[in-house]
Scaffold this motif. Sequence first.
Motif, PDB file in Angstrom:
ATOM      1  N   UNK A   1       4.071 -21.320  11.658  1.00 58.91           N
ATOM      2  CA  UNK A   1       5.440 -20.985  12.137  1.00 58.91           C
ATOM      3  C   UNK A   1       5.658 -19.564  11.617  1.00 58.91           C
ATOM      4  N   UNK A   2       5.234 -19.377  10.291  1.00 60.17           N
ATOM      5  CA  UNK A   2       5.529 -18.015   9.550  1.00 60.17           C
ATOM      6  C   UNK A   2       4.599 -16.765   9.837  1.00 60.17           C
ATOM      7  N   UNK A   3       3.974 -16.864  11.099  1.00 60.35           N
ATOM      8  CA  UNK A   3       3.029 -15.941  11.200  1.00 60.35           C
ATOM      9  C   UNK A   3       3.533 -14.419  11.117  1.00 60.35           C
ATOM     10  N   UNK A   4       2.867 -13.502  10.689  1.00 57.30           N
ATOM     11  CA  UNK A   4       3.578 -12.076  10.407  1.00 57.30           C
ATOM     12  C   UNK A   4       2.326 -11.081  11.006  1.00 57.30           C
ATOM     13  N   UNK A   5       2.977 -10.157  12.118  1.00 57.80           N
ATOM     14  CA  UNK A   5       1.967  -9.182  12.632  1.00 57.80           C
ATOM     15  C   UNK A   5       2.224  -8.206  11.800  1.00 57.80           C
TER      16      UNK A   5
ATOM     17  N   UNK B   1       6.749  -1.290  12.416  1.00 59.89           N
ATOM     18  CA  UNK B   1       6.464  -2.606  12.463  1.00 59.89           C
ATOM     19  C   UNK B   1       4.984  -2.799  12.951  1.00 59.89           C
ATOM     20  N   UNK B   2       4.078  -1.990  12.170  1.00 60.92           N
ATOM     21  CA  UNK B   2       2.809  -2.334  12.379  1.00 60.92           C
ATOM     22  C   UNK B   2       2.134  -1.505  13.325  1.00 60.92           C
ATOM     23  N   UNK B   3       2.771  -0.474  14.087  1.00 62.70           N
ATOM     24  CA  UNK B   3       2.154   0.298  15.217  1.00 62.70           C
ATOM     25  C   UNK B   3       2.643   1.704  14.907  1.00 62.70           C
ATOM     26  N   UNK B   4       1.704   2.591  15.666  1.00 59.84           N
ATOM     27  CA  UNK B   4       2.125   4.017  15.230  1.00 59.84           C
ATOM     28  C   UNK B   4       3.275   4.457  15.964  1.00 59.84           C
ATOM     29  N   UNK B   5       4.454   4.864  15.475  1.00 58.28           N
ATOM     30  CA  UNK B   5       5.610   5.213  16.227  1.00 58.28           C
ATOM     31  C   UNK B   5       5.839   6.679  16.281  1.00 58.28           C
TER      32      UNK B   5
ATOM     33  N   UNK C   1      -3.918  12.652   4.028  1.00 56.69           N
ATOM     34  CA  UNK C   1      -3.108  11.998   5.126  1.00 56.69           C
ATOM     35  C   UNK C   1      -2.255  11.027   4.519  1.00 56.69           C
ATOM     36  N   UNK C   2      -0.942  11.262   5.026  1.00 55.54           N
ATOM     37  CA  UNK C   2       0.075  10.361   4.418  1.00 55.54           C
ATOM     38  C   UNK C   2       0.695   9.377   5.251  1.00 55.54           C
ATOM     39  N   UNK C   3       0.546   8.110   5.074  1.00 52.56           N
ATOM     40  CA  UNK C   3       1.100   7.048   6.074  1.00 52.56           C
ATOM     41  C   UNK C   3       2.506   6.804   5.512  1.00 52.56           C
ATOM     42  N   UNK C   4       3.367   7.024   6.600  1.00 57.22           N
ATOM     43  CA  UNK C   4       4.835   7.195   6.273  1.00 57.22           C
ATOM     44  C   UNK C   4       5.641   6.085   6.933  1.00 57.22           C
ATOM     45  N   UNK C   5       6.491   5.347   6.586  1.00 55.79           N
ATOM     46  CA  UNK C   5       7.232   4.399   7.086  1.00 55.79           C
ATOM     47  C   UNK C   5       8.142   3.627   6.149  1.00 55.79           C
ATOM     48  N   UNK C   6       9.073   2.751   6.661  1.00 58.23           N
ATOM     49  CA  UNK C   6       9.715   1.975   5.849  1.00 58.23           C
ATOM     50  C   UNK C   6       9.129   0.693   5.221  1.00 58.23           C
ATOM     51  N   UNK C   7       9.643   0.190   4.315  1.00 57.41           N
ATOM     52  CA  UNK C   7       9.012  -0.967   3.712  1.00 57.41           C
ATOM     53  C   UNK C   7       8.873  -2.009   4.840  1.00 57.41           C
ATOM     54  N   UNK C   8       7.708  -2.508   4.908  1.00 59.96           N
ATOM     55  CA  UNK C   8       7.370  -3.627   5.925  1.00 59.96           C
ATOM     56  C   UNK C   8       6.724  -3.402   7.119  1.00 59.96           C
ATOM     57  N   UNK C   9       6.665  -1.587   7.301  1.00 56.87           N
ATOM     58  CA  UNK C   9       5.900  -1.285   8.240  1.00 56.87           C
ATOM     59  C   UNK C   9       4.361  -1.206   8.597  1.00 56.87           C
TER      60      UNK C   9
END
Lengths: 226, 377
Positions: A16-20, A218-222, A35-43
């Motif tokens: 029930x607590x699955x996280x993508x 959210x786990x994707x390239x935006x 290379x820098x991976x940028x994004x908010x916390x949890x991305x």
Amino acid sequence: MIRLENVCKLYNQGQHNEVRAIWELSLQLAPNQITVFRGPSGSGKSTLLALIGCLTRPTRGRIWLEGELLSNLPERFMTQVRRETFGFIFQRFNLIRGMTVLENLLVPAYPLAPPYSRLRARAMELLHQFRLADRAHNKAEWLSGGEAQRTAICRALINDPKILIADEPTANLDRQLSREFMGYLEGLQAEGKTVLISSHDPLVFERPGIARIVALCDGRLCLKEE
Amino acid sequence: MRVFLRRQRYLLEYSLASLARHPGKYVLLLLVYSLLVFLLASVLLFSQALHRETEVLLADAPEILVQRLLAGRPVPVPAAYLERLQGIRGIREPSGRLWGLFYDPIVRANYTMLVPQTPEIPAGEIQIGRGIARSRGLEVGDYLSLRNASGATQAWRVAALLDGEAELVNQDLILMNTADFRQFFGYPEGRFTDLVLRVPNEREQATIAEKIVRILPDTRPILRSELLRTYSALFSWRQGLIFLILLGVLLAFVILAWDRASGLSSEERREIGLLKALGWETSDLLRMKFWEGAVLSLSAFLLGDLLAYAHVFFFGAGLFAPVLQGWAVLYPQFHPKPFIDGFQIATLFFFTVFPYTVATIVPIWRAAIADPDEIMR
């Protein structure tokens, strides 16, 4: 060259607590660049670095390193690739308390078991290079933030890896130390290392030496910024 | 091979550093572990010493003892029985023995009174065990007076104290002259308490015992090997009893070791994750923890064993001696001779180091097979 193809990483799969954490992500990363991976916390930045650095396996999808498929390797071979190819600099540096700076540096080399004289010489060379030679026998917990940061870099370099992975390396540093740290990484890139950094600190991704910024949502390239 | 050895050396170094970094966790475990080894080793060493002492004492004992029974109870043996045994082949030096028990109401103890075969003790003199000397406050040259079977007081001069090395059996012993013995107990002439026979050929002993029963059906032959077996069974039974009690201690230790090892702190779990992230294989972590456990258990084993050795051989095993060696009424002072038994050490090693290793390696393995990626968080 690092290539990811439709990579997914789920935590607590089927519960029930699955996280993508990462979802259907495809990406190619060129060597000898920062290379820098940028994004908010949890991305998904840290998860992506963990997947590339062989610290975990993708739930689905494939990862190649210089043409070799990593994602299907047995645990033992994955560890071997991790040990010989990657050097890690963690968010809180993760130096082992109670051990000296020199001992902390030697830890990643123990499984390779090089002769002690050669190993120590290599460690001392790195400590000199990063102005830590006089701290070699100090306990890790006695170091200042800047010294701990440089010790972490030295430890990541002890096995002479091709790729350096740094996860939020400036999160606990002031601006001066953050600039100094980025200067070190740029120097290593100039020596031929591939550097992968996760960060949401503008001081990192606004540096002129950054070749590529990969934005994650959210786990994707935006968004891609080259 | 050199790389393998160097790798083990590095892992051992890391293990030693790890032990030094968590003194609070390991000192208590080391103490409890050493205490357990000390208790088990003390029981083993002392029991083994008792077995050895019994063997030494019975080494010179006659191969066969013959008692006469009447309604299942031993009664005096007529001297004529000796002549009837002369005819059996393989028997040497058959002779009659005189001995009996005397209750001394002053010290509330039973004495064993015996007439030695050789040398003959002069009339009016006795040799006594150190237990009697201690309880009656006697020294060589003093007189011991006891009330005999006819109610009269009979006195002897103490000519010597018996050898302290065999005190386990001679502490309550009084050696005296034949005439004095018969007078004291009112023992009839021409009768003996039992007969002793020398049978040098060990394989003949059982056959000779059968022949004795055929010739003298009211007698019971007792072989020395049977005596040894009886003593051995008695000491082993007592040792087993103590081990049964110590089994609880062993279980408590396994639970403590399991709890200590499986109750990894978040710092320790993080360290395991970090080592994996830095390129250590699961097998490296298990080997490292194996070395850690080996250093701890070997130290505890050595410490416990040395303490037990000192306890048994230099301090008379004060903790277990009363239960293991037993006593009649007078406590013997038994000082076992030091020895080292490889098989015994191996047995103790197996029963202490093996459970600890199993109790610690399984929880570590469970922690070590996890993905190291949580270290990134």
